[in-house]
Scaffold this active site. Sequence first.
Site, PDB file in Angstrom:
ATOM      1  N   GLY A 298     -21.325   3.539  25.774  1.00 56.30           N
ATOM      2  CA  GLY A 298     -20.216   4.158  25.057  1.00 56.30           C
ATOM      3  C   GLY A 298     -20.369   5.667  24.937  1.00 56.30           C
ATOM      4  O   GLY A 298     -21.341   6.261  25.413  1.00 56.30           O
TER       5      GLY A 298
ATOM      6  N   THR B 210     -15.591  -1.270  25.591  1.00 59.93           N
ATOM      7  CA  THR B 210     -15.098   0.110  25.513  1.00 59.93           C
ATOM      8  C   THR B 210     -16.080   1.074  26.175  1.00 59.93           C
ATOM      9  O   THR B 210     -15.720   2.209  26.461  1.00 59.93           O
ATOM     10  CB  THR B 210     -14.845   0.549  24.053  1.00 59.93           C
ATOM     11  OG1 THR B 210     -16.047   0.359  23.305  1.00 59.93           O
ATOM     12  CG2 THR B 210     -13.714  -0.239  23.430  1.00 59.93           C
ATOM     13  N   GLY B 211     -17.300   0.648  26.395  1.00 61.80           N
ATOM     14  CA  GLY B 211     -18.270   1.474  27.116  1.00 61.80           C
ATOM     15  C   GLY B 211     -17.884   1.548  28.590  1.00 61.80           C
ATOM     16  O   GLY B 211     -17.171   0.685  29.089  1.00 61.80           O
TER      17      GLY B 211
ATOM     18  N   LEU C 160     -25.508   0.501  18.376  1.00 61.82           N
ATOM     19  CA  LEU C 160     -24.244   1.252  18.445  1.00 61.82           C
ATOM     20  C   LEU C 160     -23.147   0.388  19.048  1.00 61.82           C
ATOM     21  O   LEU C 160     -22.140   0.899  19.534  1.00 61.82           O
ATOM     22  CB  LEU C 160     -24.410   2.529  19.284  1.00 61.82           C
ATOM     23  CG  LEU C 160     -25.240   3.658  18.662  1.00 61.82           C
ATOM     24  CD1 LEU C 160     -26.721   3.483  18.963  1.00 61.82           C
ATOM     25  CD2 LEU C 160     -24.775   5.014  19.141  1.00 61.82           C
TER      26      LEU C 160
ATOM     27  N   THR D 187     -18.903  -8.827  16.228  1.00 65.97           N
ATOM     28  CA  THR D 187     -19.806  -7.816  16.797  1.00 65.97           C
ATOM     29  C   THR D 187     -20.591  -7.141  15.680  1.00 65.97           C
ATOM     30  O   THR D 187     -21.808  -6.944  15.778  1.00 65.97           O
ATOM     31  CB  THR D 187     -19.004  -6.762  17.585  1.00 65.97           C
ATOM     32  OG1 THR D 187     -18.310  -7.433  18.632  1.00 65.97           O
ATOM     33  CG2 THR D 187     -19.909  -5.687  18.168  1.00 65.97           C
TER      34      THR D 187
ATOM     35  N   ASN E  76     -28.218 -10.516  15.392  1.00 64.37           N
ATOM     36  CA  ASN E  76     -28.999 -10.754  16.614  1.00 64.37           C
ATOM     37  C   ASN E  76     -29.968  -9.611  16.890  1.00 64.37           C
ATOM     38  O   ASN E  76     -31.125  -9.823  17.260  1.00 64.37           O
ATOM     39  CB  ASN E  76     -28.062 -10.937  17.804  1.00 64.37           C
ATOM     40  CG  ASN E  76     -27.357 -12.285  17.768  1.00 64.37           C
ATOM     41  OD1 ASN E  76     -27.783 -13.194  17.059  1.00 64.37           O
ATOM     42  ND2 ASN E  76     -26.280 -12.406  18.524  1.00 64.37           N
TER      43      ASN E  76
ATOM     44  N   TYR F 182     -13.185  -4.041  11.002  1.00 66.32           N
ATOM     45  CA  TYR F 182     -14.217  -3.033  11.268  1.00 66.32           C
ATOM     46  C   TYR F 182     -14.893  -2.589   9.959  1.00 66.32           C
ATOM     47  O   TYR F 182     -16.117  -2.620   9.850  1.00 66.32           O
ATOM     48  CB  TYR F 182     -13.563  -1.841  11.964  1.00 66.32           C
ATOM     49  CG  TYR F 182     -14.517  -0.769  12.447  1.00 66.32           C
ATOM     50  CD1 TYR F 182     -15.401  -1.017  13.496  1.00 66.32           C
ATOM     51  CD2 TYR F 182     -14.507   0.497  11.867  1.00 66.32           C
ATOM     52  CE1 TYR F 182     -16.259  -0.023  13.944  1.00 66.32           C
ATOM     53  CE2 TYR F 182     -15.356   1.492  12.323  1.00 66.32           C
ATOM     54  CZ  TYR F 182     -16.233   1.237  13.359  1.00 66.32           C
ATOM     55  OH  TYR F 182     -17.078   2.220  13.796  1.00 66.32           O
TER      56      TYR F 182
ATOM     57  N   THR G 118     -16.391  11.631  15.107  1.00 61.55           N
ATOM     58  CA  THR G 118     -17.209  12.348  16.092  1.00 61.55           C
ATOM     59  C   THR G 118     -16.380  12.541  17.361  1.00 61.55           C
ATOM     60  O   THR G 118     -15.539  11.699  17.690  1.00 61.55           O
ATOM     61  CB  THR G 118     -18.483  11.522  16.388  1.00 61.55           C
ATOM     62  OG1 THR G 118     -19.151  11.274  15.155  1.00 61.55           O
ATOM     63  CG2 THR G 118     -19.434  12.258  17.320  1.00 61.55           C
TER      64      THR G 118
END
Length: 345
Positions: A16, A41-42, A84, A103, A110, A156, A186
């Site tokens: 990402g 998305t990476g 991340l 996630t 995990n 989220y 960011t």
Amino acid sequence: MKNGNTRTALVAGGAGFIGSHLIDALLAEGATVVCLDNYLTGRSCNLAHLEKESRFDLIEADVIEKLPSKVRLARTKFTHVYNLACAASPPHYQADPEHTMLTCVLGTRNLLRLAEDMQARFLLTSTSEVYGDPEVHPQTEGYRGWVNCTGPRACYDEGKRAAESLTFDFARMGRADVRVARIFNTYGPRMRPDDGRVVSNVICQALAGEDITVYGDGSQTRSFCYASDLVDGLMRLMDSDPSPGAPVNLGNPVELTVNDLVERVTAMTGSRSKVVNLPLPVDDPRRRRPDIARAKAILGWEPKVALQEGLEATVEWFSDERHRAATFTAPIGSGVARSDLIAAE
Ligand code: UDP
């Protein structure tokens, strides 16, 4: 730290925008790095320059599935685990809210278990979204936030809040040595052009001469931190010893309205794009600005890159990307591990 660096880092979400910059910084320090990413998305092009780097490897996997066995089979003794892994822009994380929530929660579980097994130090990248639409300004880590747990951002916001809970539970139970960063907005090179966040949207629209989309009246504020500053903060936080034992805000306290940002970018690009106002998304925070006193005190960290300088570098990068548009989708590397790391899968 370069010579004799014995760090073996797992960076989940390493393909990402921020993860790939972190990987560059870790490799520059002499670490060995394994990137884990599901490429939701990476993008593999963020890591294409590392294709021949012997201290770097890739595993294509989703942190919510079968992760411990996958990485255990690798027989890699990680010393540091950086989490991340999660879509971070509202349109992307809302596209599959169930996956986003899992996630955050299952992925973090995990990775925490992996860190526990390997006695690796663990860093969770949490978010300023844990403060929701804040009533306290600027936001200190002690502020507990105002989050709508049933709204479209909750997958989220609440996912990250649960991830923080789990992370500190592992610490309390003596199962892992943890650090938690709360990352504020960011920006910088390697953002996806279709990321959907305001900086990338406004720059891409200005460069293309398309209408610039301002949601609401543009009076809402954000505080934007350049990627290299953020990565410096993450590196310092992981290295802080003992653990701060509490979350640490990482962000740039320079606050501006969305309208201010649009004006700056338009002036910088000489764009003739016109502004169109669209409805403000549900639960969009009105104001956001980090209080970074804790990061300053514990990490000796504060952002160095001024907004003008960072925006210029980002505009230049997007402008170059437009000219190399083909590379947005080029299959650089297969995204599958190159070594025997997942050979047993
Ligand atoms: N925003 C906007 N135009 C866009 C994208 C976002 O006006 O094209 C606004 C958005 O509504 C929010 C602010 O810019 O008020 C920052 O949004 P972003 O998605 O970048 O980050 P977040 O809301 O997660 O802080």
